[in-house]
Design an enzyme around this catalytic site. Sequence first.
Site, PDB file in Angstrom:
ATOM      1  N   ASP A  48       0.863  -1.168   0.000  1.00  0.00           N
ATOM      2  CA  ASP A  48       0.000   0.000   0.000  1.00  0.00           C
ATOM      3  C   ASP A  48       0.909   1.230   0.000  1.00  0.00           C
ATOM      4  OD1 ASP A  48      -2.140   1.683  -0.037  1.00  0.00           O
ATOM      5  OD2 ASP A  48      -3.188   0.807   1.669  1.00  0.00           O
TER       6      ASP A  48
HETATM    7  C1  BGC Z   1      -4.908   3.367   0.035  1.00  0.00           C
HETATM    8  C2  BGC Z   1      -5.091   2.356  -1.052  1.00  0.00           C
HETATM    9  C3  BGC Z   1      -4.954   3.016  -2.399  1.00  0.00           C
HETATM   10  C4  BGC Z   1      -3.593   3.667  -2.474  1.00  0.00           C
HETATM   11  C5  BGC Z   1      -3.302   4.322  -3.812  1.00  0.00           C
HETATM   12  C6  BGC Z   1      -3.653   4.188  -0.150  1.00  0.00           C
HETATM   13  O1  BGC Z   1      -3.605   5.264   0.725  1.00  0.00           O
HETATM   14  O2  BGC Z   1      -4.901   2.722   1.281  1.00  0.00           O
HETATM   15  O3  BGC Z   1      -6.332   1.726  -0.920  1.00  0.00           O
HETATM   16  O4  BGC Z   1      -5.126   2.096  -3.426  1.00  0.00           O
HETATM   17  O5  BGC Z   1      -3.523   4.664  -1.470  1.00  0.00           O
HETATM   18  O6  BGC Z   1      -4.033   5.451  -4.011  1.00  0.00           O
END
Ligand code: BGC
Length: 768
Positions: free
Chosen positions: A299
């Site tokens: 993530d």
């Molecule tokens: C989130 C993810 C997301 C990623 C990219 C993160 O902060 O937890 O779910 O896909 O950002 O935007």
Amino acid sequence: MKYKFSKYVFVAPLALAIGCGGSKQPVAQQPVVQTEKTGIDRKVDSVLALMTLEEKVGQMNQYNGFWEVTGPAPKDGAAAIKYDHLKKGWVGSMLNVRGVKDVKALQKIAVEETRLHIPVIFGFDVIHGYKTVSPIPLAESASWDMEAIQQSAEIAAAEAAASGLNWTFAPMVDVSRDARWGRVMEGAGEDPFLNSRIAEARVKGFQGDLGELSLAACVKHFAGYAFAESGRDYNTVDVSDNTLHNIILPPFKAASDAGALTFMNSFNELEGIPSTGNGYLQRELLKGEWGFKGFVVSDWGSMGEMIPHGYAKDLKDAAMKAANAGSDMDMESSGYIEHLAALVKEGKVSQEKVDDAVRRILRVKFMLGLFDNPYKYCDETREKETIGKKEFHDGVLDMAKKSIVLLKNEKNLLPLAKQGKKIALIGALANDKTSPLGSWRIGADDGTAVSVLEGMQQYKGNQLTYTKGADVALGKPVFVSETHINTTDKSGFAEAVKAAKAADVVVMVLGEHGLQTGEGRSRSDLGLPGVQQELLETIYKANPNIVLVLNNGRPLALPWAAENIPAIVEAWHLGTEAGNAVAQVLYGDYNPSGKLPMSFPRNVGQVPIYYNHKTTGRPGNGQPTESVFWSHYTDVANSPQYPFGYGLSYTTFSYGNLKISGNSFGKNGKITVTVDVTNTGKVEGKEIVQLYLHDLVASVTRPVRELKGFKNISLKPGETKTVSFIIDEELVTFYTANKKFEAEPGDFTVFVGGDSNATLNASFSYTE
Ligand code: BGC
């Protein structure tokens, strides 16, 4: 096309001759069959054999869009370094770059200026639509309609892929029990069975045939993220093995089995180990036991976050732990690009681990056809023709109507008469064209949703007035303009009261702004934000004939409204066509059939509240007792305000004649349960018939009941249909005290009905 895969298939000897690093697997010298899996694996190996260690590490590196692609190339700072990496072939993926023009410009650098011409995979959070927005995922889940959900994902994929994207960071399949957590809006609610079916539908919808209008799916967040303590985002997670395997993991397994190409790990820790560094989850379970062939992306910054977690001493240590745990691609921590090559040279991460990660990434790129044609998704004409198509608007409108849940309808206040009535529409959200788009719709433009006011204006037979009453009250850090921020201003109350007094019926649209849920938007209060509750009670005194239309991204606790307001419609954040969907339901042109995918609490103190809880040693048999020594509150009932699976219709249904084909079955056997469902009202309606099982005694304690089947049926007035369900070994299998999935012999109760309080029941045994 210049960049054919065949280029890679036949160049391995050259790679060895020029001394490129990497593994020296023999490469097939005969033509490969494109569609065969083994064919893809051979192609992957042939590319891998050409790569230097740095280029391999580059494939494991993902950057956020870092410069205005149409402007001059960056010359200094971090952007210049990233640009240099892109030109060297050290960027495997980028996120948040979209639009054919931009994607093409970057892809051109990757495939025309780098040594090996390996295409970049472009990811984006296409969570519930791209430009044409579907209801938030929690709302869609209330439809219990897998075809509609799959179609909604197809629409999202088509628009996003037409805009140059290849990969969506969806579906989120985190089973969520805590309404305080802002991200419940992104998932399918509290039940693992429903979550699993929806996960499959979304994966199928996004990925389709992996053609030019499909996206690779990314199943997230692996795992346990929704169990953040106190519902506070990013907080510690501490769950038992039992909960992990029986509740949290099943939707991930279902999505993997449905062919999801990628997974994303999560910010949280599990058993004290942050997911990004969790080898059990990623290496042993997902890639080992489940046989997942795709890759795992971290993530955002989650590799670096292992430092503040107290699990890594610096970024190099974090990169080592992530790589060894099977986290294949680094989203925006720069841990791999800065340290992984050195870690391999120092023997701290094996070459095999890096090769495995790169193979997985290249494999997905081959499967998407990016090696055949890196510009596969880059067609400006297709982009123009695809985005915002009429059929997409029809699709998201259909999805929005199916997502609406009728929570209460006393005195048949709904549907509204179409002629000769005075209707007062009140609430800032009723006239909002941005909020209905909800959270996580970053591809869409503000102000593009149909408001409830606009939807209701389509019905011209009544006299409609609109007054705001009060703002929603967003609270500060929500990334939106100053509108709706005000928390105390009641200056609009008087005009709203006047309008209510003059009206036959008042429609009030209240709740949360679309950006009040989502990532980082945890709340400790589940009531109506700001002065909206006061507005509701004030209007009620002026005219109690109120239809309350709720806009929200999570279950709210509204005990006063549940007791006093005659009609309540759960309308979530329904996307681009929100206002049309709400108006069609209010006027009875669409008979609502949605059922709640999460329990709605009576107050925040009950949270986490979910239907599939354990019995405990002191269940009190559900009755208030003289004694205080049973599992209950002294100030509120144990039951939720509205249970999981609950939802009304403009008609009524009765259930009867439950039959079971036998009293027992064993391995490879099954029994059939049938029930008669009758439409006892005056209009045609849809019902979601639900089947629950209770395993009475087991090697580990089991929930009071668990959803194990559901069927959507449509019934004309007076019509009866017999609905049948098969119960087999799979349905009674669970993660037992032996730490494995198995069916244990024992007695079960089966319940069938229209929500999780279903009372019609029968008994059976599972025998060895
Ligand atoms: C989130 C993810 C997301 C990623 C990219 C993160 O902060 O937890 O779910 O896909 O950002 O935007």
